[in-house]
Design an enzyme around this catalytic site. Structure first.
Site, short mmCIF file in Angstrom:
data_model
loop_
_atom_site.label_atom_id
_atom_site.label_comp_id
_atom_site.label_asym_id
_atom_site.label_seq_id
_atom_site.Cartn_x
_atom_site.Cartn_y
_atom_site.Cartn_z
CB CYS A 2 -0.88 0.02 1.24
SG CYS A 2 -1.65 -1.55 1.63
NE ARG A 27 4.51 1.18 -1.65
CZ ARG A 27 5.55 1.05 -0.83
NH1 ARG A 27 6.72 1.49 -1.19
NH2 ARG A 27 5.42 0.48 0.34
CD1 TRP A 74 -2.09 -5.57 -3.48
CD2 TRP A 74 -1.80 -6.62 -1.53
NE1 TRP A 74 -1.78 -6.89 -3.74
CE2 TRP A 74 -1.60 -7.56 -2.57
CE3 TRP A 74 -1.67 -7.05 -0.21
CZ2 TRP A 74 -1.27 -8.88 -2.34
CZ3 TRP A 74 -1.35 -8.38 0.03
CH2 TRP A 74 -1.15 -9.28 -1.02
CG ASN A 98 0.84 1.49 3.84
OD1 ASN A 98 -0.27 1.66 3.37
ND2 ASN A 98 1.93 2.03 3.32
N GLY A 99 -0.06 -2.05 6.53
CA GLY A 99 0.29 -3.08 7.50
C GLY A 99 -0.90 -3.91 7.92
CD GLU A 481 13.66 -14.12 -11.14
OE1 GLU A 481 13.31 -12.95 -11.40
OE2 GLU A 481 13.35 -14.70 -10.07
CE LYS A 485 11.21 -11.24 -12.72
NZ LYS A 485 10.79 -11.95 -11.52
CD GLU A 488 6.83 -12.15 -10.52
OE1 GLU A 488 6.93 -11.81 -9.33
OE2 GLU A 488 7.70 -11.89 -11.37
CG HIS A 504 13.41 -38.72 -10.70
ND1 HIS A 504 13.54 -40.04 -10.38
CD2 HIS A 504 14.64 -38.30 -11.07
CE1 HIS A 504 14.80 -40.41 -10.54
NE2 HIS A 504 15.49 -39.38 -10.97
CE LYS A 604 9.82 -3.50 -7.63
NZ LYS A 604 10.33 -4.50 -8.60
#
Length: 609
Positions: A2, A27, A74, A98-99, A481, A485, A488, A504, A604
């Site tokens: 946020c 963010r 958020w 925020n939090g 990674e 990407k 995402e 396997h 973010k």
């Protein structure tokens, strides 16, 4: 996550607040709102969705005022909606937050028994109501905030205004970032320096449990005990130009192409023709590193993948045992800490809640010391670490991290070389590795030239729903990674495996509808990887192979393609091979029409658990 912006100024602040929220859009958020004090009343506007939707509502009926707060949310407690959007109002108080408040349920229940009626599902409204109660008892806004935060459990950064005290904003923080912007005849609060950089570059970073009281003409900071404290004023090195998109279509594309410069900046004055330069970890850093007999690397997401690459480097060249763990898991188990173990926290923002909490937990567990690998000099992780090495990536706006990852790899490579040199790595090999690292910016530049070919490859993936990534050795984290990407920003489900694990289990997924993306650098594991690729071909899978130009692979393969890359050497190859995977994910997402810079449901800087 946020975003918070607040102001006490001599001018109308709503346009400044909206501009600050726009600077924080990277963010991640799902709703936005602002509140301004006007003629003894609180005027508020909120909207689900983007800042521009809230801005349209404001512009339809603007209201003046020199004191205000604004927020991008958020969702945590309660779904994204106008009712749950901030600011929240209770009586004469408006608040943004925020939090996460962990004891909000019991506090909310107590307030309801005292007759308070809630209009949202949030933990934030509970704080507003508590502050309002304190003011009803005759306390000032600052006193009410201090009394309230003493009762809170969890993480918060808040900014509060009261219609009884125009011209004043009170902020407080614990476990979530908050800072003061110092102007001329005006002061600001923000959760991120980027929210304020167009207004002022003079920043005061608040410490844990600080409470800030700002007016147009004054700034005071208090501890939780109500006693004044002093915090230094810093001049931010950020510039407004640094967060502009320029000629690029998206911030993510811009940041991918900034990687040669970002890596070069991270290496500058840290490595020379004779090796890693002295004191890059601080005056006491080399002495502490001499004592290291093991390392625990703690991180989240992309930073965790960087730590996995570093494990291969440090164990191979320095011969030290390395454990890499996701921060959210580390916190909730009793890890065994051998003597003389160094704790390493990797975080782009330096405010990642799980990583920060893990570093604080490490103090209890008896580590030799802590090292922060981070991109934000004044962040909590950096300020609380014993040693630090900044990544110098500059602002990264795209939610999907790119240049932060390659600069983290660069910093970790410097650490691996320093440890290896101290522990007696053959000098000729040491110099060879240092030379490779110095050539990394040029190697990344060459990899970026492959963009036209990667755009063609991206067209093969846009209608797929799944993808499998393969890598061996230090390229396995690169495959992780690459898959991250892709999922995402394109929303294609992707998984990564060590190539040797294919038979396997994952081989059961391979058919003509499952593209398999393999990273094939030159080296001792190449022949093993060739065998894995044959297993895919035999099942009719489509292969996209990113191969080192020195690797002996046939140029044409059925049901797929090979893209040749100069890896620049075994040491730096993980960083080089990351770049085409970033470009692949980016162009697949562009072709699928997703919101590349702000993918759904993601933030973010994850400043809550």
């Amino acid at each position: 996550m946020c975003g918070i912006v607040a102001a006490a100024a001599q001018r109308d602040v709503a346009p400044l607040l909206i501009a600050g929220l726009k600077a924080l859009e990277y963010r991640g958020y799902d709703s936005a709102g602002l509140a301004v004090l006007e003629a003894g009343a609180i005027r508020r506007v909120r909207a689900k969705g983007k800042v521009r939707e809230m801005e349209s509502l404001y512009l339809a009926q603007p209201f003046p005022g020199g004191t205000g707060i604004a927020h991008t949310r958020w969702a945590t407690h309660g779904a994204p909606s106008e009712a749950n959007a901030h600011p929240h109002i209770a009586g004469r108080v408006a608040l943004v937050h925020n939090g996460i408040i962990e004891n909000y349920a019991s506090l909310r229940s107590d307030l309801q028994t005292r007759g308070h009626v809630f209009t949202s599902e949030t933990d934030t409204e509970v704080m507003a109501a508590l502050i309002e109660e304190q003011i009803q008892k005759g306390q000032s806004l600052r006193e009410a905030v201090l009394a309230t935060v003493r009762s809170l459990e969890g993480a918060y950064a808040i900014a509060v205004i009261s219609r009884d005290e125009p011209g004043r904003v009170v902020g407080a923080r614990r476990g979530a970032p908050l800072l003061i912007g110092v102007g001329i005849g005006e002061h600001f609060l923000g959760s991120d320096a980027q929210a304020l950089i167009q207004i002022t570059n003079k920043i005061v970073y608040l410490d844990e449990d600080d409470v800030a009281d700002i007016t147009r003409d004054s700034m005071q900071i208090f501890g939780l005990d109500g006693q004044p404290v002093v915090r230094a004023v810093h001049e931010s090195e950020l510039s407004a130009d640094a967060v502009e998109r320029g000629e690029y279509r998206h911030y993510m594309q811009k940041e991918i192409f900034e990687q040669p410069r970002a890596v070069a900046d991270t290496l500058e004055a840290r490595i020379g023709p004779h090796g890693v330069l002295p004191n890059i970890f601080g005056v006491d850093g080399e002495a502490l590193l001499q004592r290291v007999r093991g390392l625990h690397i703690i991180a989240c997401g992309t930073s965790y993948h960087a730590g996995l690459v570093a494990k291969y480097w440090i164990e191979e060249y320095a011969r030290l045992p390395v454990s890499v763990e996701v921060a959210s898991e580390y916190r909730y188990r009793e890890a065994v800490v051998p003597d003389d173990t160094l704790f390493i926290a990797i975080s782009q923002s330096g405010e990642t809640a799980d990583t920060l909490a893990a570093m604080r937990e490490s103090r209890r567990r008896g580590y030799l010391g802590t090292l922060a690998i981070c991109n934000v000099p004044e962040s909590s992780v950096v300020r609380e670490a014993d040693l630090k090495l900044m990544t110098r990536a500059g602002p990264e706006i795209g939610v999907a991290s790119t240049k932060a990852f390659t600069t983290q790899l660069t910093a970790l490579a410097l650490l691996a070389l320093q440890l290896a040199h101290q522990r007696g790595l053959d000098h000729a090999r040491y110099i060879e590795l240092c030379t490779q690292l110095q050539h990394l910016p040029r190697a990344i530049e060459n990899a970026l030239k492959l963009e036209p070919q990667i755009i063609e490859l991206a067209a093969h993936l846009i209608h797929r729903q799944h993808a499998l990534f393969l890598g061996r050795g230090a390229q396995y984290p690169v495959a992780l990674e690459g898959s991250l990407k892709l999922k995402e920003i394109s929303y294609i489900h992707a998984e990564a495996y060590p190539a040797g694990e294919l038979k396997h289990g994952p081989l059961a997924l391979v058919d003509e509808d499952m593209p398999v993306i393999a990273v094939a650098p030159n080296g001792p594991l190449l022949d093993k990887l060739k065998s894995n690729l044959q297993e895919v071909r035999a099942r009719g899978g489509e292969l996209l192979v990113f191969a080192d130009s020195a690797a002996h692979l046939e140029d044409n393969i059925a049901h797929g393609a090979i893209l040749r890359i100069d890896g620049g050497g075994d040491f730096i190859a993980p960083a080089v091979f990351t770049v085409p995977l970033q470009l692949l994910a980016y162009h697949v997402a562009v072709l699928r029409g997703t919101d590349v810079d702000q993918p759904r449901n993601l933030a973010k800087s994850v400043t809550v658990e």
